[in-house]
Scaffold this active site. Structure first.
Site, PDB file in Angstrom:
ATOM      1  N   TYR A 193      16.809 -47.501 -65.046  1.00 39.72           N
ATOM      2  CA  TYR A 193      16.589 -46.696 -63.843  1.00 39.72           C
ATOM      3  C   TYR A 193      15.551 -47.406 -62.998  1.00 39.72           C
ATOM      4  O   TYR A 193      14.497 -47.812 -63.504  1.00 39.72           O
ATOM      5  CB  TYR A 193      16.101 -45.301 -64.253  1.00 39.72           C
ATOM      6  CG  TYR A 193      15.707 -44.407 -63.093  1.00 39.72           C
ATOM      7  CD1 TYR A 193      16.684 -43.824 -62.281  1.00 39.72           C
ATOM      8  CD2 TYR A 193      14.367 -44.143 -62.820  1.00 39.72           C
ATOM      9  CE1 TYR A 193      16.324 -42.987 -61.233  1.00 39.72           C
ATOM     10  CE2 TYR A 193      14.006 -43.304 -61.773  1.00 39.72           C
ATOM     11  CZ  TYR A 193      14.986 -42.729 -60.983  1.00 39.72           C
ATOM     12  OH  TYR A 193      14.628 -41.910 -59.951  1.00 39.72           O
ATOM     13  N   ASP A 202      11.598 -55.127 -63.286  1.00 41.68           N
ATOM     14  CA  ASP A 202      11.068 -53.830 -62.875  1.00 41.68           C
ATOM     15  C   ASP A 202      10.032 -53.436 -63.926  1.00 41.68           C
ATOM     16  O   ASP A 202      10.376 -52.948 -65.007  1.00 41.68           O
ATOM     17  CB  ASP A 202      12.207 -52.808 -62.803  1.00 41.68           C
ATOM     18  CG  ASP A 202      11.701 -51.422 -62.423  1.00 41.68           C
ATOM     19  OD1 ASP A 202      10.473 -51.198 -62.478  1.00 41.68           O
ATOM     20  OD2 ASP A 202      12.531 -50.565 -62.092  1.00 41.68           O
ATOM     21  N   LYS A 255       3.085 -46.756 -61.143  1.00 39.62           N
ATOM     22  CA  LYS A 255       2.417 -45.992 -62.203  1.00 39.62           C
ATOM     23  C   LYS A 255       0.973 -46.463 -62.440  1.00 39.62           C
ATOM     24  O   LYS A 255       0.088 -46.082 -61.698  1.00 39.62           O
ATOM     25  CB  LYS A 255       3.267 -46.008 -63.481  1.00 39.62           C
ATOM     26  CG  LYS A 255       4.678 -45.414 -63.226  1.00 39.62           C
ATOM     27  CD  LYS A 255       5.392 -45.035 -64.484  1.00 39.62           C
ATOM     28  CE  LYS A 255       6.843 -44.658 -64.275  1.00 39.62           C
ATOM     29  NZ  LYS A 255       7.084 -43.273 -63.918  1.00 39.62           N
TER      30      LYS A 255
HETATM   31  N1  HOZ Z   1      11.718 -40.774 -63.240  1.00 39.07           N
HETATM   32  C1  HOZ Z   1      10.636 -40.365 -64.042  1.00 39.07           C
HETATM   33  C2  HOZ Z   1      10.820 -40.642 -65.466  1.00 39.07           C
HETATM   34  N2  HOZ Z   1      11.535 -41.782 -65.811  1.00 39.07           N
HETATM   35  C3  HOZ Z   1      10.359 -38.907 -63.897  1.00 39.07           C
HETATM   36  C4  HOZ Z   1       9.401 -38.679 -62.843  1.00 39.07           C
HETATM   37  C5  HOZ Z   1       8.871 -37.245 -62.761  1.00 39.07           C
HETATM   38  O1  HOZ Z   1       9.596 -36.304 -62.986  1.00 39.07           O
HETATM   39  O2  HOZ Z   1       7.726 -37.127 -62.453  1.00 39.07           O
END
Ligand code: HOZ
Length: 422
Positions: A145, A240, A268
């Site tokens: 992702y 990534d 992050k």
């Molecule tokens: N896409 C995030 C985890 N892989 C989740 C982000 C969130 O819900 O804060």
């Protein structure tokens, strides 16, 4: 069973005004059922919800909080900067400092552009790869992702996997056609794609350690093969590292595996818990980004003083305290030791997933065979006893520097009770 009435009332209210009641899908608990606790505050390894329940937190805001909640260096940096202005839309000295810190920690990041989210970083890196190579196609891997970038939402992990959506509505087919989604860890599939589309492929984008179908490490030779094939065929290799950057090592997964990508994306941890991300890489490629070059990308809040100060404090702390990495790795190893029958634990450094799966999990096909219902029961058992795990089988968990040996011991003990009862 913990008291939930305030969270339940808030969730009901939220669903009237916010799609699904949340601002990011996985938070809605759709794959595990029930009501998400609405969080009031956090400190160290703990969070507390609006009903006063306390949890040991292994989500850590999905990765950024490598020092736990409210780490003093970040809090102090924010206190100091907040009274001097929150955004200028003009360059500041701190942005230069953060770009220099990133470049010194991650040698492949010869030039850096700061943005606000991981999605923005991957979207921009992809545009730069296309602009630089003059090619349109991208290889990505099933279950990886890379944020909600249109063309990368093909067979994506994270919330897409959780909700069972393989291709999202709203992405024109012509965009999706620019993406070749291949099985993670399959060198043969990448070779075949290059044999077929070689001179049309702008980039291969990969999570060097996947976090978004649960934690899935690369098999030996996979990342090396991506490096060799992209180099040979004139395509760019994009790592990534939004999740892995500054987590698996100061220099991210690329330091751990000794691979130098052409471009990388970070998010992050480099924002210290505030919205900040970055993309960058080879200077000759990044020189093509506006205003030095013709590839446009911009942002009003990009490099804002608050996020940059938090990021600087975080990155400098990590640089000065290499023991953080030793400790979080040792604690995570303790957490993941001796899994019961029927559970496959994947761990790299301080990222981990307990798969309810008795086969090795190496790609999306194997991850998808996990028993999601059993995971859901485990998740709620842990939550009811004060352990907050990611609410999906297809997400990684994170251990922070604030997690104590006692936190881990209690978590392991709680998990054992679950497995003893089934
Ligand atoms: N896409 C995030 C985890 N892989 C989740 C982000 C969130 O819900 O804060």
């Amino acid at each position: 069973m913990k008291k939930r009435s305030k969270s339940e009332a808030l969730f009901a209210r939220a669903q009237k005004r916010i799609p699904g009641g949340v601002n990011s899908p996985v938070r809605a608990f759709r794959s595990v059922g029930g009501t998400p606790p609405f969080i009031e505050r956090g400190l160290g390894s703990r969070i507390w919800d609006v009903d006063g329940n306390e949890f040991v937190d292994y989500v850590c805001s999905w990765g950024p909080l490598i020092l736990g909640h409210c780490p003093p260096p970040v809090v102090e940096a924010l206190r100091e900067v907040i009274e001097t202005g929150t955004s200028f839309g003009a360059p500041t000295e701190r942005e230069v400092e953060l770009a220099e810190e990133i470049a010194s920690a991650v040698p492949s990041m010869e030039m850096v552009r700061l943005v606000n989210s991981g999605t923005e970083a991957t979207m921009s890196a992809l545009r730069v790869a296309r602009g630089f190579t003059g090619r349109d196609l991208t290889i990505k891997f099933e279950g990886c992702y890379h944020g909600h970038v249109d063309s990368l939402l093909v067979k994506a992990g994270s919330g897409m996997a959780t909700l069972g959506i393989s291709d999202t509505a709203g992405v024109p087919e012509s965009f999706a056609r620019t993406t070749l989604a291949l099985p993670y860890n399959s060198i043969a599939a990448v070779e075949k794609a290059f044999a077929e589309y070689g001179d049309k492929i702008a980039a291969v984008i990969v999570e060097p350690v996947v976090g978004n179908m649960g934690c899935v490490p690369p098999i030996p030779g996979f990342l090396e093969a991506l490096r060799t094939l992209t180099e040979k065929r004139g395509a760019l290799l994009i790592f990534d590292e939004v999740m892995t950057g500054f987590r698996l090592a100061l220099g991210g997964a690329q330091e751990l595996f000794g691979i130098r990508p052409d471009l990388s994306t970070f998010g992050k941890i480099i924002g210290g818990g505030l919205p900040l991300a970055a993309y960058g890489g080879r200077a000759d490629i990044m020189a093509r980004v506006a205003p030095s070059g013709p590839i446009y990308q911009a942002g009003t809040l990009s490099g804002n003083p608050l996020a940059v100060s938090a990021g600087l404090a975080m990155v400098r702390y990590l640089k000065a305290h290499p023991e953080v990495y030793q400790q979080i790795e040792a604690r995570t190893a303790q957490l993941c030791a001796n899994p019961p029958d029927g559970i496959t634990v994947n761990r790299v450094g301080s990222m981990f997933t307990f798969f309810f799966n008795n086969q090795p999990v190496t790609d999306w096909e194997t991850a998808a065979k996990s028993d999601r219902a059993a995971f859901g029961r485990f998740f709620h058992f842990m939550l009811d006893r004060g352990v907050y795990l990611a609410p999906s089988q297809f997400e990684a968990g994170f251990v922070s520097f604030a997690h104590s040996a006692e936190d881990i011991r209690r978590t392991v003990e709680t998990a054992r009770q679950f497995f003893a009862a089934i």
